[in-house]
Design a protein around this motif. Structure first.
Motif, PDB file in Angstrom:
ATOM      1  N   ALA A  35       0.841  -1.202   0.000  1.00  0.00           N
ATOM      2  CA  ALA A  35       0.000   0.000   0.000  1.00  0.00           C
ATOM      3  C   ALA A  35       0.875   1.251   0.000  1.00  0.00           C
ATOM      4  CB  ALA A  35      -0.919  -0.001   1.213  1.00  0.00           C
ATOM      5  N   LEU A  36       1.921   1.223   0.818  1.00  0.00           N
ATOM      6  CA  LEU A  36       2.824   2.369   0.895  1.00  0.00           C
ATOM      7  C   LEU A  36       3.500   2.600  -0.457  1.00  0.00           C
ATOM      8  CD1 LEU A  36       3.385   4.200   3.237  1.00  0.00           C
ATOM      9  CD2 LEU A  36       5.173   2.654   3.998  1.00  0.00           C
ATOM     10  N   ARG A  37       3.951   1.523  -1.087  1.00  0.00           N
ATOM     11  CA  ARG A  37       4.615   1.668  -2.368  1.00  0.00           C
ATOM     12  C   ARG A  37       3.657   2.137  -3.459  1.00  0.00           C
ATOM     13  NH1 ARG A  37       7.325  -1.057   0.966  1.00  0.00           N
ATOM     14  NH2 ARG A  37       9.473  -1.763   0.674  1.00  0.00           N
ATOM     15  N   ASN A  38       2.456   1.566  -3.469  1.00  0.00           N
ATOM     16  CA  ASN A  38       1.459   1.997  -4.458  1.00  0.00           C
ATOM     17  C   ASN A  38       1.095   3.460  -4.263  1.00  0.00           C
ATOM     18  OD1 ASN A  38       1.400  -0.541  -5.571  1.00  0.00           O
ATOM     19  ND2 ASN A  38      -0.485  -1.182  -4.550  1.00  0.00           N
ATOM     20  N   ALA A  39       1.007   3.860  -2.987  1.00  0.00           N
ATOM     21  CA  ALA A  39       0.656   5.258  -2.695  1.00  0.00           C
ATOM     22  C   ALA A  39       1.727   6.192  -3.231  1.00  0.00           C
ATOM     23  CB  ALA A  39       0.480   5.449  -1.199  1.00  0.00           C
ATOM     24  N   GLN A  47       6.617  14.236  -7.041  1.00  0.00           N
ATOM     25  CA  GLN A  47       7.307  14.928  -5.959  1.00  0.00           C
ATOM     26  C   GLN A  47       8.297  14.009  -5.259  1.00  0.00           C
ATOM     27  OE1 GLN A  47       4.282  16.361  -3.235  1.00  0.00           O
ATOM     28  NE2 GLN A  47       2.852  16.382  -4.934  1.00  0.00           N
ATOM     29  N   GLU A  48       9.326  14.621  -4.717  1.00  0.00           N
ATOM     30  CA  GLU A  48      10.235  13.861  -3.870  1.00  0.00           C
ATOM     31  C   GLU A  48      10.119  14.351  -2.436  1.00  0.00           C
ATOM     32  OE1 GLU A  48      13.775  12.444  -6.860  1.00  0.00           O
ATOM     33  OE2 GLU A  48      14.221  13.762  -5.181  1.00  0.00           O
ATOM     34  N   GLY A  49      10.617  13.569  -1.522  1.00  0.00           N
ATOM     35  CA  GLY A  49      10.710  14.030  -0.140  1.00  0.00           C
ATOM     36  C   GLY A  49       9.376  14.188   0.560  1.00  0.00           C
ATOM     37  N   VAL A  50       8.380  13.410   0.136  1.00  0.00           N
ATOM     38  CA  VAL A  50       7.086  13.499   0.815  1.00  0.00           C
ATOM     39  C   VAL A  50       6.983  12.421   1.880  1.00  0.00           C
ATOM     40  CG1 VAL A  50       6.013  14.365  -1.276  1.00  0.00           C
ATOM     41  CG2 VAL A  50       5.945  11.940  -0.787  1.00  0.00           C
ATOM     42  N   SER A  51       6.067  12.627   2.791  1.00  0.00           N
ATOM     43  CA  SER A  51       5.788  11.610   3.811  1.00  0.00           C
ATOM     44  C   SER A  51       4.402  11.045   3.549  1.00  0.00           C
ATOM     45  CB  SER A  51       5.856  12.233   5.202  1.00  0.00           C
ATOM     46  OG  SER A  51       5.323  11.341   6.163  1.00  0.00           O
ATOM     47  N   ILE A  52       4.290   9.750   3.595  1.00  0.00           N
ATOM     48  CA  ILE A  52       3.019   9.098   3.261  1.00  0.00           C
ATOM     49  C   ILE A  52       2.544   8.246   4.428  1.00  0.00           C
ATOM     50  CG2 ILE A  52       1.849   7.570   1.642  1.00  0.00           C
ATOM     51  CD1 ILE A  52       4.215   8.027  -0.266  1.00  0.00           C
TER      52      ILE A  52
ATOM     53  N   VAL B  34       0.571   1.190 -13.025  1.00  0.00           N
ATOM     54  CA  VAL B  34       1.261   2.444 -12.698  1.00  0.00           C
ATOM     55  C   VAL B  34       2.705   2.157 -12.286  1.00  0.00           C
ATOM     56  CG1 VAL B  34       1.275   4.430 -11.137  1.00  0.00           C
ATOM     57  CG2 VAL B  34      -0.878   3.600 -12.055  1.00  0.00           C
ATOM     58  N   ALA B  35       2.896   1.144 -11.454  1.00  0.00           N
ATOM     59  CA  ALA B  35       4.238   0.825 -10.962  1.00  0.00           C
ATOM     60  C   ALA B  35       5.166   0.390 -12.086  1.00  0.00           C
ATOM     61  CB  ALA B  35       4.161  -0.266  -9.901  1.00  0.00           C
ATOM     62  N   LEU B  36       4.694  -0.505 -12.960  1.00  0.00           N
ATOM     63  CA  LEU B  36       5.559  -0.988 -14.040  1.00  0.00           C
ATOM     64  C   LEU B  36       5.861   0.124 -15.038  1.00  0.00           C
ATOM     65  CD1 LEU B  36       4.192  -4.594 -14.757  1.00  0.00           C
ATOM     66  CD2 LEU B  36       6.230  -3.912 -13.488  1.00  0.00           C
ATOM     67  N   ALA B  37       4.891   0.973 -15.284  1.00  0.00           N
ATOM     68  CA  ALA B  37       5.148   2.103 -16.186  1.00  0.00           C
ATOM     69  C   ALA B  37       6.209   3.021 -15.594  1.00  0.00           C
ATOM     70  CB  ALA B  37       3.861   2.878 -16.446  1.00  0.00           C
ATOM     71  N   ASN B  38       6.143   3.223 -14.283  1.00  0.00           N
ATOM     72  CA  ASN B  38       7.149   4.020 -13.581  1.00  0.00           C
ATOM     73  C   ASN B  38       8.542   3.460 -13.804  1.00  0.00           C
ATOM     74  OD1 ASN B  38       7.105   6.313 -12.078  1.00  0.00           O
ATOM     75  ND2 ASN B  38       6.085   5.376 -10.331  1.00  0.00           N
ATOM     76  N   ILE B  39       8.659   2.143 -13.630  1.00  0.00           N
ATOM     77  CA  ILE B  39       9.952   1.492 -13.770  1.00  0.00           C
ATOM     78  C   ILE B  39      10.413   1.577 -15.227  1.00  0.00           C
ATOM     79  CG2 ILE B  39      11.187  -0.697 -13.542  1.00  0.00           C
ATOM     80  CD1 ILE B  39       9.280  -1.358 -11.205  1.00  0.00           C
TER      81      ILE B  39
ATOM     82  N   LEU C 346       0.208  -3.780  11.404  1.00  0.00           N
ATOM     83  CA  LEU C 346       0.853  -2.736  10.606  1.00  0.00           C
ATOM     84  C   LEU C 346       2.337  -2.573  10.935  1.00  0.00           C
ATOM     85  CD1 LEU C 346      -1.946  -0.039  10.679  1.00  0.00           C
ATOM     86  CD2 LEU C 346      -1.537  -1.800   8.973  1.00  0.00           C
ATOM     87  N   THR C 347       2.774  -3.172  12.042  1.00  0.00           N
ATOM     88  CA  THR C 347       4.153  -2.877  12.458  1.00  0.00           C
ATOM     89  C   THR C 347       5.180  -3.610  11.614  1.00  0.00           C
ATOM     90  OG1 THR C 347       4.066  -4.656  14.068  1.00  0.00           O
ATOM     91  CG2 THR C 347       3.528  -2.454  14.860  1.00  0.00           C
ATOM     92  N   SER C 348       4.735  -4.608  10.863  1.00  0.00           N
ATOM     93  CA  SER C 348       5.717  -5.367  10.104  1.00  0.00           C
ATOM     94  C   SER C 348       6.025  -4.741   8.758  1.00  0.00           C
ATOM     95  CB  SER C 348       5.227  -6.791   9.883  1.00  0.00           C
ATOM     96  OG  SER C 348       3.972  -6.747   9.239  1.00  0.00           O
ATOM     97  N   ALA C 349       5.321  -3.699   8.412  1.00  0.00           N
ATOM     98  CA  ALA C 349       5.581  -3.071   7.112  1.00  0.00           C
ATOM     99  C   ALA C 349       6.906  -2.338   7.176  1.00  0.00           C
ATOM    100  CB  ALA C 349       4.451  -2.112   6.753  1.00  0.00           C
ATOM    101  N   ALA C 350       7.884  -2.852   6.482  1.00  0.00           N
ATOM    102  CA  ALA C 350       9.189  -2.184   6.477  1.00  0.00           C
ATOM    103  C   ALA C 350       9.061  -0.857   5.758  1.00  0.00           C
ATOM    104  CB  ALA C 350      10.213  -3.072   5.769  1.00  0.00           C
ATOM    105  N   ALA C 351       9.739   0.133   6.272  1.00  0.00           N
ATOM    106  CA  ALA C 351       9.723   1.420   5.578  1.00  0.00           C
ATOM    107  C   ALA C 351      10.361   1.236   4.215  1.00  0.00           C
ATOM    108  CB  ALA C 351      10.489   2.455   6.398  1.00  0.00           C
ATOM    109  N   PRO C 352       9.697   1.654   3.177  1.00  0.00           N
ATOM    110  CA  PRO C 352      10.269   1.451   1.853  1.00  0.00           C
ATOM    111  C   PRO C 352      11.422   2.425   1.615  1.00  0.00           C
ATOM    112  CG  PRO C 352       8.303   2.761   1.681  1.00  0.00           C
ATOM    113  CD  PRO C 352       8.444   2.403   3.130  1.00  0.00           C
ATOM    114  N   VAL C 353      12.239   2.126   0.630  1.00  0.00           N
ATOM    115  CA  VAL C 353      13.287   3.064   0.249  1.00  0.00           C
ATOM    116  C   VAL C 353      12.603   4.304  -0.310  1.00  0.00           C
ATOM    117  CG1 VAL C 353      15.234   3.475  -1.264  1.00  0.00           C
ATOM    118  CG2 VAL C 353      14.859   1.195  -0.305  1.00  0.00           C
TER     119      VAL C 353
END
Lengths: 95, 231, 359
Positions: A35-39, A47-52, B34-39, C346-353
């Protein structure tokens, strides 16, 4: 094929330091990590440097508009809370 | 700067982008489109910078488009892995994972290298590679440790592509370094790391699989149909 | 070269956004009762929000409209994406890929807005695949040449913008906000299409002919995008009253025609309408209507590409099922693991790069 394989997540983004997070929309993802990555892809592509923040939609508790009288009228009564009610004397700057 | 080396880097990225873009409107879920297009866009962006530099280093007046659209497949310098067909989503994920596990350390090295222009390109590409690696690793794990079907497909993909990874690790990135990224993810994904055996190569000297010619035919057809035209 | 239209339209988007904020600060002046409150909100040009009471038909109409808009974005990726692999320069390939990616994103924003009305995206996708919800009929035409990509950007996106900018003032909050976001992102789409055509029309003779041929084929279908003439349009009145629809079909179509005539001149291309002319009295262009019988046939499923578009979407959905199931299965496994170990889900979600930062 069952529905809700991928639950709904609400997305909050803080675009810059100093601002607070704002609700920008929602998306579907199988878990918090994705979800975080999709967001990031969907709501911050430019944008860069945002918090989600992502939150499962089911985890959000909302007030009901039916309660609006109890919650919101007191503030509406007290009109002096809003800065526009004060009359600022002419010539005052930055106020 | 050796223009042939720049072509290797640029062609890897260009052909990878071309294959990834084939997923448009076809991904397993819209968010993945969206993700694959990004890559794909990241890879294409890096390809453009690298090919432009390669053309200048070559000194024959070829720009990024002349290199992309007017070379025959015997002149391309990409690794074989990127030109292989997308297959199913598991194959695509494995291709991307193996490629990113190579591109990340590669760009990291180049970002600290002596050639300033290449270092600048690599510094940008490195950040993107980290994201590609993360994305593909997340999917490798989910497919490997998902359902029986996804596990089978992911294992098949890893097995089928493994031989093509040796070509990646016969240059600037060592086998050990690459394995140190790949093996833990395969383990977490409950996938078996295949044995080393057959190790096809040849891409770096223009000896490709039969797939590249078809890919280029599609990619180049319109540009070649209008010689000298501007777009 | 481009004229004032897009800056004007972007200005309207900004104005809609400003109006939204100003309205939010005003009091509706509503008294009691759900219906009265709803009516007062609409009257005051304020926004209805997801948990407000609303008439059932308002809700249903919105779900249908937003969903079909979302479906259009997703299906639209097909004709446009058709030329990514063959784009004639790397720059054009990158631009087109970015555009198609934007469309996926727009579809997702819209599905998200629809879901606030209490329907799930899965349901909406099922309705699309079953043929029970529609998408814009324009995407049932084929992109036969590279110039078609330009024509779609100029004409189809142009028509879409004319349609969409008023929606930034739609009464339903999530839809209005999604439209503001979409319109801002869409500004480069139409410009790109225009530039493609401009380059072609000023290029070789073969390129110029390609551009003119594409415009000849896409002009009337683009006019049809605004729907049937007002006299034949059945749903409009109620939608107007609810401020879901802000202008009539004919008003929008006229606006589009007037915009395009000037731009066609800059392009050096003709519009395939011998009766197109400026009417001094109306201060607008007279033009030939599109064939509405053809529009109806295409809407019903007999356009050149309906079957192909739907088959493609169905195939992507079906072939992706095992992937979606795998991801869901993995999530379940991890969730029960976490439960057993006492950790929260939710705590297991590693912070993404983070993008833009090194690992």
């Amino acid at each position: 094929m069952s529905a809700n394989d991928w639950p709904l997540w609400e997305v909050f983004v803080r675009p810059r330091r100093g601002l607070s997070h704002g609700h920008v929309g929602s998306l579907h993802a199988p878990d918090a990590t994705m979800a975080l990555r999709n967001a990031r892809d969907l709501y911050t592509r430019r944008q860069e440097g945002v918090s989600i923040w992502v939150v499962p939609a089911t985890e959000i508790t909302a007030s009901s508009p039916d309660e609006k009288d109890a919650f919101f009228d007191p503030a509406a009564d007290k009109v002096y809370r809003h800065p526009t009610f004060y009359e600022v004397p002419e010539g005052t700057q930055h106020l | 700067m050796n223009h042939d080396y720049l072509l290797q880097l640029g062609d890897d990225a260009l052909i990878a982008a071309q294959r990834l873009a084939e997923w448009h409107a076809s991904s397993p879920e819209m968010e993945e489109d969206v993700a694959l297009a990004n890559i794909a866009l990241d890879q294409l962006g890096a390809a453009r910078l690298l090919l432009t530099y390669a053309g200048e280093a070559e000194g024959r007046g070829r720009d990024e488009d002349a290199l992309a659209f007017l070379r025959d497949d015997r002149e391309f310098r990409n690794c074989l892995l990127v030109e292989l067909p997308n297959g199913d989503f598991a194959v695509t994920v494995a291709k991307l994972f193996f490629l990113a596990a190579y591109q990340l350390p590669l760009y990291t090295k180049l970002a600290g290298g002596e050639d300033e222009r290449l270092a600048a390109i690599a510094a940008k590409a490195r950040k993107e590679s980290a994201y590609h690696l993360d994305h593909s690793a997340q999917w490798t794990i989910r497919l490997g440790d998902g359902t029986e079907e996804s596990h089978r497909r992911m294992q098949d993909a890893v097995d089928a592509l493994w031989p093509y990874t040796h070509e990646l690790t016969s240059g600037d990135v060592s086998r050990d370094e690459w394995l140190s990224t790949v093996e833990p993810v395969l383990a977490e994904a409950t996938l078996e790391r295949p044995a080393d055996g057959w190790a096809p190569g040849g891409g770096r000297t223009g000896v490709h699989t039969e797939h590249l010619s078809y890919l280029l035919a599609e990619m180049q057809v319109l540009h070649r149909a209008h010689p000298g035209a501007k777009w | 070269m481009y004229g004032n239209d897009i800056p004007d339209l972007l200005g309207e988007v900004d104005a809609a956004e400003t109006a939204l904020r100003e309205a939010a600060a005003r009091d509706t002046g509503a008294t009691h009762g759900e219906v009265a409150y709803f009516d007062a909100v609409i009257q005051a040009d304020q926004k209805v929000e997801p948990r407000d009471w609303m008439p059932d038909s308002y809700r249903k109409t919105l779900i249908r409209q937003i969903a079909q808009h979302a479906h259009s974005e997703i299906i639209g990726m097909q004709p446009e994406g058709n030329w990514i692999s063959r784009a004639p320069s790397l720059k054009r390939k990158a631009i087109l890929l970015a555009k198609v990616q934007d469309e996926a994103g727009h579809g997702l924003y819209l599905y998200a807005a629809a879901e606030t009305l209490g329907v799930s995206r899965d349901e909406l996708v099922d309705l699309l695949l079953a043929g029970r919800q529609k998408y814009s009929s324009i995407f049932n035409y084929p992109t036969l040449t590279w110039a078609d990509v330009g024509a779609i950007g100029w004409l189809v996106d142009g028509a879409a913008i004319v349609n969409q900018v008023p929606l930034c003032r739609c009464s339903y909050g999530p839809y209005a906000r999604a439209m503001i976001r979409i319109c801002k992102e869409e500004s480069f789409h139409q410009r790109q299409g225009f530039e493609i055509l401009h380059t072609l029309s000023h290029g070789t003779e073969a390129q110029r002919a390609m551009a003119q041929d594409a415009v000849d084929r896409w002009w009337y279908p683009s006019l049809a995008m605004f729907g049937p003439p007002d006299a034949d349009s059945t749903h409009s009145e109620q939608s107007m009253a609810w401020k879901i629809k802000r202008f009539s079909n004919d008003e929008l179509r006229q606006r589009f025609v007037d915009m395009c005539v000037q731009q066609a001149g800059v392009l050096g291309l003709t519009l395939p309408d011998p009766d197109l002319r400026w009417d001094e009295e109306r201060q607008a262009h007279d033009y030939t209507q599109p064939d509405y019988d053809e529009l109806m046939r295409v809407i019903k499923g007999d356009g050149p590409c309906n079957r192909q578009r739907m088959a493609h979407r169905r195939r992507a959905h079906d072939e992706g099922a095992w992937v979606r199931e795998a991801a869901a299965a993995y999530a379940k496994k991890k969730e029960s693991l976490n439960r057993n170990s006492g950790r929260g889900p939710l705590t297991s979600a590693a912070a993404p790069v983070p993008r833009g930062e090194l690992p």
